[in-house]
Design an enzyme around this catalytic site. Structure first.
Site, PDB file in Angstrom:
ATOM      1  N   LYS A   1     -17.934  -1.278   4.889  1.00 22.45           N
ATOM      2  CA  LYS A   1     -18.290  -2.292   3.899  1.00 22.45           C
ATOM      3  C   LYS A   1     -19.791  -2.337   3.639  1.00 22.45           C
ATOM      4  CE  LYS A   1     -17.324  -7.079   2.596  1.00 22.45           C
ATOM      5  NZ  LYS A   1     -16.594  -8.323   2.993  1.00 22.45           N
TER       6      LYS A   1
ATOM      7  N   GLU B   1       0.813  -1.219   0.000  1.00 22.36           N
ATOM      8  CA  GLU B   1       0.000   0.000   0.000  1.00 22.36           C
ATOM      9  C   GLU B   1       0.851   1.276   0.000  1.00 22.36           C
ATOM     10  OE1 GLU B   1      -2.547  -3.275   1.814  1.00 22.36           O
ATOM     11  OE2 GLU B   1      -0.483  -2.552   2.099  1.00 22.36           O
TER      12      GLU B   1
ATOM     13  N   MET C   1      23.163  10.523   4.142  1.00 24.73           N
ATOM     14  CA  MET C   1      23.042  11.756   4.911  1.00 24.73           C
ATOM     15  C   MET C   1      23.189  11.494   6.401  1.00 24.73           C
ATOM     16  SD  MET C   1      22.849  14.976   4.384  1.00 24.73           S
ATOM     17  CE  MET C   1      22.006  15.460   2.884  1.00 24.73           C
TER      18      MET C   1
ATOM     19  N   PHE D   1     -12.363  -7.435  13.292  1.00 22.64           N
ATOM     20  CA  PHE D   1     -11.217  -7.871  12.496  1.00 22.64           C
ATOM     21  C   PHE D   1     -10.848  -6.805  11.464  1.00 22.64           C
ATOM     22  CE2 PHE D   1      -9.637 -10.179   8.669  1.00 22.64           C
ATOM     23  CZ  PHE D   1      -8.438 -10.607   9.204  1.00 22.64           C
ATOM     24  N   GLN D   2      -9.589  -6.416  11.475  1.00 27.72           N
ATOM     25  CA  GLN D   2      -9.027  -5.404  10.576  1.00 27.72           C
ATOM     26  C   GLN D   2      -9.745  -4.052  10.703  1.00 27.72           C
ATOM     27  OE1 GLN D   2      -8.649  -7.104   6.573  1.00 27.72           O
ATOM     28  NE2 GLN D   2      -6.612  -7.862   7.126  1.00 27.72           N
TER      29      GLN D   2
END
Length: 575
Positions: free
Chosen positions: A177, A65, A486, A127-128
């Protein structure tokens, strides 16, 4: 470039109709003129992906993602249009948080759709489930959670409006959803009405006239042009104004390309690793006109020494930036393009600046950017110069953060707008390569080169699968100094050369890694072979990974050390 997905024909149908929440989203994207979306599917967002399957809208499947949202950022930066990213709930959504924060601080227009668990279980640690509204509130321009399908069309339309107007930025839509499955009336014809959001586009005429008077009185004026010039599509107006008023120009890091880098009045980039000429011009100026810049700490150095004798004009579409870091005498709230047009309309005259301009030209000649060549050792600065020469300066260049970023900003002369894509305010490793993918979608016919450090590349290297799948002609140049460059430089200069976890003696074989993705891989470690390798890379019609092994202990100079002022640069050498 080729793809294996079918583009949905652009449709702008505003007739009300009954459809599911997911169908509304896809229909709205078509109405908004979205031609590509970047994303990754998962359980909570599956109804939307089912709709993507049915419609064939152009979707680019990232392998993580983070890659999806950085690609959306690169697309937005180059195209000027909003980048669209769609991911699932929970870990899918939290994986885009860095990209959202990056887009927020660099003012990139994004519309990010995150799946969410059903409204009936929100707040139960389902869940999630992740509280994306709470997580992203500080790092979005605005965010929404859709609680009913009836409000979804309005939310989508508002999201695009907010992301792309005023100071651009990311807007998140959290889509449960059950809402995406529910059916409702889709009416996209209503005008956007957000009473609390009315950005000022046209500046106050009185303030513009104050700027005109200040310019006519100034003997040592300077224009500081930031990314707001690019976001406002004001490069042509800036060029015309500079030509008329003969005022030297300094760019911020993110403003590069907003004014031609090869123009006589261009003094270079300002800030920590800017040019001596640019920083001294700001320090000695009696009038500083900032256009679309936010005076971040990497530009200003010690605030007590920043333009200490200058009257400050600050032109910015975001009033919150004016006076935030630097005391401003003449604030001008408005769009950069509109402000410059109004300045051009006024019958203004420049002050007596001939001597000032002469000093700048002498300094440019006397104190150029420099590095020392060393036989067959490839100096990274030389590498960037050779990339510039090989592409005639016409390529889009993307980077992560760090030494390679600064060398690219210093030694690649950006002559056109929207050819420079980098992570400025957040300084995100892993940004540059996926951003190059988005940039290539925005400009399919323009060469795109991802100049990436060996460390940052490994954070999003899996996105080579996109190049493999779609045969995108992105060229990856790994500036390999076997370290976090750096970090190593700061440890050398400020931490007694204690190189704590910044050196990479063990690395993957990058050429074999590229070959594992069926991508042409090349390696160069001697200067005499570099020109030929760059030519071979650019002539190859598909993607290429070129690993360039450069001097390991090269530092970025000049440099304003922490706590120092712009006139206290280190590493400045006369010609």
């Amino acid at each position: 470039m080729s793809t294996n997905v079918k583009k949905k024909e652009q449709q702008t149908n505003s007739e009300p109709k009954q459809m599911s929440g997911s169908s509304m989203l896809i229909e709205a994207l078509a109405n908004e003129g979205v031609d590509v979306i970047f994303g990754y599917p998962g359980g909570a967002i599956l109804p939307t992906y089912d709709e993507i399957y049915k419609t064939g809208i152009h979707h680019v499947l990232a392998r993580h993602e983070q890659g999806a949202i950085h690609a959306a950022e690169g697309y937005a930066r180059v195209s000027g249009k909003p980048g669209v990213c769609i991911v699932t709930s929970g870990p899918g959504a939290t994986n885009v948080v860095t990209g959202i924060a990056d887009a927020m601080i660099d003012s990139l227009p994004l519309v990010v759709i995150t799946g969410q668990v059903a409204t009936t279980v929100i707040g139960t640690d389902a869940f999630q489930e992740a509280d994306m509204i709470g997580i992203t509130m500080p790092i979005t321009k605005h965010n929404y959670q859709v609680r009913s399908v009836e409000e979804f069309p309005r939310i989508i339309k508002e999201a695009f409006h907010i992301a792309t107007t005023g100071r651009p930025g990311p807007v998140l839509i959290d889509l449960p959803k059950d809402v995406s499955l529910a059916s409702g009336m889709f009416d996209y014809s209503k005008e956007v009405n957000v009473p609390g959001y009315q950005p000022t586009v046209v500046p106050n005429r009185l303030q513009i006239r104050k700027v005109v008077d200040a310019v006519s009185e100034a003997k040592r004026p300077i224009i500081l042009a930031g990314a707001g010039v690019l976001h406002g599509k004001a490069s042509e107006e800036l060029f015309e104004y500079v030509e008329k008023m003969k005022i030297p120009v300094v760019n911020t890091l993110l403003g590069l390309g907003g004014f031609p880098g090869n123009h006589e009045l261009f003094l270079g980039m300002g800030g920590m690793h800017g040019t001596y000429t640019a920083n001294m011009a700001i320090y000695e100026s009696d009038l500083l006109i900032s256009i679309g810049a936010r005076f971040d700490d990497r530009l200003t150095g010690n605030l007590a020494h920043f333009a200490p004798n200058a009257r400050v004009v600050h032109i910015d579409i975001d009033p919150a930036e004016i006076g935030k870091n630097i005391k401003t005498e003449i604030p001008v709230v408005g769009d950069a393009k509109q402000a410059l047009k109004m300045l051009l309309e006024e019958d203004g005259t420049p002050g007596n600046t001939e001597e000032w301009r002469s000093v700048q030209q002498e300094r440019k000649a006397e104190y150029p950017l420099w590095y020392q060549k060393d036989g067959e050792v490839i100096k990274p600065q030389h590498l960037i110069e050779m990339i510039y020469e090989a592409t005639n300066g016409e390529a889009i260049v993307t980077t992560d953060v760090g030494q390679h970023q600064m060398w690219s900003a210093q030694f690649f002369t950006f002559k056109k707008p929207n050819r420079w894509v980098t992570s400025g305010g957040l300084g995100t490793m892993g940004f540059g390569f996926p951003a190059a993918i988005g940039a290539q979608f925005a400009e399919p016919k323009t060469p795109v080169i991802a100049v990436i450090g060996d460390a940052g590349f490994q954070m999003t290297a899996q996105e080579m699968s996109i190049l493999q799948e779609l045969n995108l002609p992105v060229k990856i140049v790994i500036v390999n100094n076997a370290s976090l460059g750096m970090v190593r430089q700061w440890q050398q200069l400020f931490h007694g050369e204690r190189y704590s976890n910044s050196l990479f003696p063990i690395q993957p074989n990058f050429v074999k890694l590229a070959e594992a993705y069926d991508i042409k891989g090349m390696r160069v470690d001697e200067l005499s072979n570099l020109k030929g390798a760059l030519e071979e890379m650019l002539q190859h019609p598909g993607p290429v990974l070129l690993e360039v092994r450069v001097a390991k202990e090269e530092n970025v100079y000049p440099m304003i050390a922490p706590g120092k002022g712009q006139h206290q640069m280190e590493g400045v050498k006369p010609q």
